[in-house]
Design a protein around this motif. Structure first.
Motif, PDB file in Angstrom:
ATOM      1  N   GLU A   1      47.162  59.322  88.395  1.00  0.00           N
ATOM      2  CA  GLU A   1      46.286  58.911  87.280  1.00  0.00           C
ATOM      3  C   GLU A   1      45.328  58.223  87.560  1.00  0.00           C
ATOM      4  OE1 GLU A   1      49.020  56.611  84.007  1.00  0.00           O
ATOM      5  OE2 GLU A   1      47.034  56.607  83.237  1.00  0.00           O
ATOM      6  N   VAL A   2      44.017  58.383  87.715  1.00  0.00           N
ATOM      7  CA  VAL A   2      43.017  57.518  87.618  1.00  0.00           C
ATOM      8  C   VAL A   2      43.096  57.017  86.587  1.00  0.00           C
ATOM      9  CG1 VAL A   2      40.146  57.412  87.081  1.00  0.00           C
ATOM     10  CG2 VAL A   2      41.598  59.388  88.567  1.00  0.00           C
ATOM     11  N   GLN A   3      42.439  55.492  87.122  1.00  0.00           N
ATOM     12  CA  GLN A   3      42.200  54.009  85.911  1.00  0.00           C
ATOM     13  C   GLN A   3      41.361  53.757  86.442  1.00  0.00           C
ATOM     14  OE1 GLN A   3      46.163  52.163  85.792  1.00  0.00           O
ATOM     15  NE2 GLN A   3      46.100  52.328  83.866  1.00  0.00           N
ATOM     16  N   LEU A   4      40.584  52.259  84.965  1.00  0.00           N
ATOM     17  CA  LEU A   4      39.295  51.506  85.402  1.00  0.00           C
ATOM     18  C   LEU A   4      40.032  50.599  84.665  1.00  0.00           C
ATOM     19  CD1 LEU A   4      36.160  53.146  86.212  1.00  0.00           C
ATOM     20  CD2 LEU A   4      37.040  52.020  87.891  1.00  0.00           C
ATOM     21  N   VAL A   5      40.515  49.597  84.736  1.00  0.00           N
ATOM     22  CA  VAL A   5      41.013  48.471  83.710  1.00  0.00           C
ATOM     23  C   VAL A   5      40.134  47.354  83.836  1.00  0.00           C
ATOM     24  CG1 VAL A   5      42.777  47.053  83.179  1.00  0.00           C
ATOM     25  CG2 VAL A   5      42.734  48.923  84.075  1.00  0.00           C
ATOM     26  N   GLU A   6      39.191  46.915  83.146  1.00  0.00           N
ATOM     27  CA  GLU A   6      38.337  46.388  82.509  1.00  0.00           C
ATOM     28  C   GLU A   6      39.470  43.990  82.386  1.00  0.00           C
ATOM     29  OE1 GLU A   6      36.310  48.967  81.024  1.00  0.00           O
ATOM     30  OE2 GLU A   6      38.123  48.380  80.979  1.00  0.00           O
ATOM     31  N   SER A   7      38.608  43.369  83.335  1.00  0.00           N
ATOM     32  CA  SER A   7      39.515  42.010  82.280  1.00  0.00           C
ATOM     33  C   SER A   7      38.078  40.718  82.405  1.00  0.00           C
ATOM     34  CB  SER A   7      40.535  41.707  82.848  1.00  0.00           C
ATOM     35  OG  SER A   7      40.126  41.698  84.555  1.00  0.00           O
ATOM     36  N   GLY A   8      39.398  39.344  82.074  1.00  0.00           N
ATOM     37  CA  GLY A   8      37.470  38.556  81.807  1.00  0.00           C
ATOM     38  C   GLY A   8      37.114  38.552  80.710  1.00  0.00           C
ATOM     39  N   GLY A   9      37.312  39.140  79.556  1.00  0.00           N
ATOM     40  CA  GLY A   9      36.209  39.142  78.710  1.00  0.00           C
ATOM     41  C   GLY A   9      36.868  37.783  77.891  1.00  0.00           C
ATOM     42  N   GLY A  10      36.221  37.687  76.934  1.00  0.00           N
ATOM     43  CA  GLY A  10      36.688  36.245  75.501  1.00  0.00           C
ATOM     44  C   GLY A  10      35.642  36.179  75.016  1.00  0.00           C
ATOM     45  N   LEU A  11      35.662  34.932  74.551  1.00  0.00           N
ATOM     46  CA  LEU A  11      34.566  33.616  74.156  1.00  0.00           C
ATOM     47  C   LEU A  11      34.282  32.498  74.142  1.00  0.00           C
ATOM     48  CD1 LEU A  11      33.753  32.705  70.609  1.00  0.00           C
ATOM     49  CD2 LEU A  11      35.461  31.431  70.573  1.00  0.00           C
ATOM     50  N   VAL A  12      32.971  32.889  74.763  1.00  0.00           N
ATOM     51  CA  VAL A  12      32.053  31.403  74.710  1.00  0.00           C
ATOM     52  C   VAL A  12      31.019  30.917  74.689  1.00  0.00           C
ATOM     53  CG1 VAL A  12      30.530  33.157  76.501  1.00  0.00           C
ATOM     54  CG2 VAL A  12      31.412  30.825  77.647  1.00  0.00           C
ATOM     55  N   GLN A  13      30.360  29.929  74.601  1.00  0.00           N
ATOM     56  CA  GLN A  13      29.247  29.402  73.812  1.00  0.00           C
ATOM     57  C   GLN A  13      28.100  29.687  74.680  1.00  0.00           C
ATOM     58  OE1 GLN A  13      29.943  24.947  73.613  1.00  0.00           O
ATOM     59  NE2 GLN A  13      30.840  25.070  71.630  1.00  0.00           N
ATOM     60  N   ALA A  14      27.213  29.964  74.121  1.00  0.00           N
ATOM     61  CA  ALA A  14      25.888  29.951  74.853  1.00  0.00           C
ATOM     62  C   ALA A  14      25.249  29.590  75.667  1.00  0.00           C
ATOM     63  CB  ALA A  14      24.972  30.179  73.492  1.00  0.00           C
ATOM     64  N   GLY A  15      24.831  30.201  76.873  1.00  0.00           N
ATOM     65  CA  GLY A  15      24.621  28.777  78.342  1.00  0.00           C
ATOM     66  C   GLY A  15      26.073  28.876  79.624  1.00  0.00           C
ATOM     67  N   GLY A  16      26.857  29.562  78.741  1.00  0.00           N
ATOM     68  CA  GLY A  16      28.629  29.297  79.419  1.00  0.00           C
ATOM     69  C   GLY A  16      28.348  30.941  80.422  1.00  0.00           C
ATOM     70  N   SER A  17      29.331  31.313  80.734  1.00  0.00           N
ATOM     71  CA  SER A  17      29.423  32.423  81.613  1.00  0.00           C
ATOM     72  C   SER A  17      30.832  32.350  81.635  1.00  0.00           C
ATOM     73  CB  SER A  17      29.472  30.881  83.195  1.00  0.00           C
ATOM     74  OG  SER A  17      28.726  31.148  83.268  1.00  0.00           O
ATOM     75  N   LEU A  18      31.134  33.926  81.416  1.00  0.00           N
ATOM     76  CA  LEU A  18      31.789  34.805  82.144  1.00  0.00           C
ATOM     77  C   LEU A  18      32.289  35.847  83.653  1.00  0.00           C
ATOM     78  CD1 LEU A  18      32.996  35.875  78.275  1.00  0.00           C
ATOM     79  CD2 LEU A  18      34.576  34.552  79.395  1.00  0.00           C
ATOM     80  N   LYS A  19      33.124  35.981  84.283  1.00  0.00           N
ATOM     81  CA  LYS A  19      33.362  37.012  85.068  1.00  0.00           C
ATOM     82  C   LYS A  19      34.270  37.787  84.621  1.00  0.00           C
ATOM     83  CE  LYS A  19      33.450  36.975  90.478  1.00  0.00           C
ATOM     84  NZ  LYS A  19      33.796  36.793  91.438  1.00  0.00           N
ATOM     85  N   LEU A  20      33.882  39.329  84.818  1.00  0.00           N
ATOM     86  CA  LEU A  20      34.414  40.451  84.721  1.00  0.00           C
ATOM     87  C   LEU A  20      34.919  40.853  85.863  1.00  0.00           C
ATOM     88  CD1 LEU A  20      31.813  41.916  81.284  1.00  0.00           C
ATOM     89  CD2 LEU A  20      34.103  40.093  81.050  1.00  0.00           C
ATOM     90  N   SER A  21      35.746  41.509  85.561  1.00  0.00           N
ATOM     91  CA  SER A  21      36.493  42.369  87.039  1.00  0.00           C
ATOM     92  C   SER A  21      37.045  43.982  85.995  1.00  0.00           C
ATOM     93  CB  SER A  21      37.818  41.872  87.476  1.00  0.00           C
ATOM     94  OG  SER A  21      37.532  40.356  87.678  1.00  0.00           O
TER      95      SER A  21
END
Length: 126
Positions: A1-21
Motif C-alpha cells: 500500500e502506497v503511503q505518504l504521511v506528513e508530520s510536524g505541523g502545529g501552532l507557532v508564532q510569527a517568526g518561528g520555525s517548524l520542520k515538516l516530514s
C-alpha cells in the motif's frame, strides 16, 4: 500500500520555525520527485517546494524562497521541509506528493503527482 504521511505541523508564532516530514512507503522512493503543496481556507492549492530524485534539484515558490528549505533522505524514505521566519500567511494545510518525473520537478502543475498525503496543519499566529 502506497503511503505518504506528513508530520510536524502545529501552532507557532510569527517568526518561528517548524520542520515538516513526509514519510513514504509502498513505492520506490528514490524514483520519485517529492513536492510540498499547501492550501489555506478559501484559497486554491499552491505549490511550495519540490526536490527532484535524479539530481536533487530544488524548486521554491517566490513566497517561501529564502525562508523554507527542502531536503530528502533516501535511506529513510523521507523528505523534510524546514520552515523558518514563518508568517501568518503561511497558515495552511501542507501536503506532500510524489511525482515519477525523470526531470527537474515542478510545483506549478499538479496532475503529474501520483501519490498524495493527507496533510498536516500549520498555523502561524501574529
Amino acid at each position: 500500500e502506497v503511503q505518504l504521511v506528513e508530520s510536524g505541523g502545529g501552532l507557532v508564532q510569527a517568526g518561528g520555525s517548524l520542520k515538516l516530514s513526509c514519510a513514504a512507503s509502498g513505492f520506490t522512493f528514490e524514483d520519485y520527485a517529492i513536492g510540498w503543496f499547501r492550501q489555506a481556507p478559501g484559497k486554491e492549492r499552491e505549490g511550495v517546494s519540490c526536490i527532484s530524485n535524479y539530481n536533487g534539484v530544488t524548486v521554491y515558490s517566490d513566497s517561501v524562497k529564502g525562508r523554507f528549505t527542502i531536503s530528502r533522505d533516501n535511506a529513510k524514505n523521507t523528505v523534510y521541509l524546514q520552515m523558518d521566519k514563518l508568517q501568518p500567511e503561511d497558515t495552511a494545510v501542507y501536503y506532500c506528493a510524489a511525482d515519477p518525473v525523470q526531470a527537474d520537478c515542478v510545483i506549478t502543475s499538479f496532475p503529474s503527482y501520483e501519490y498524495w498525503g493527507q496533510g498536516t496543519q500549520v498555523t502561524v499566529s501574529s
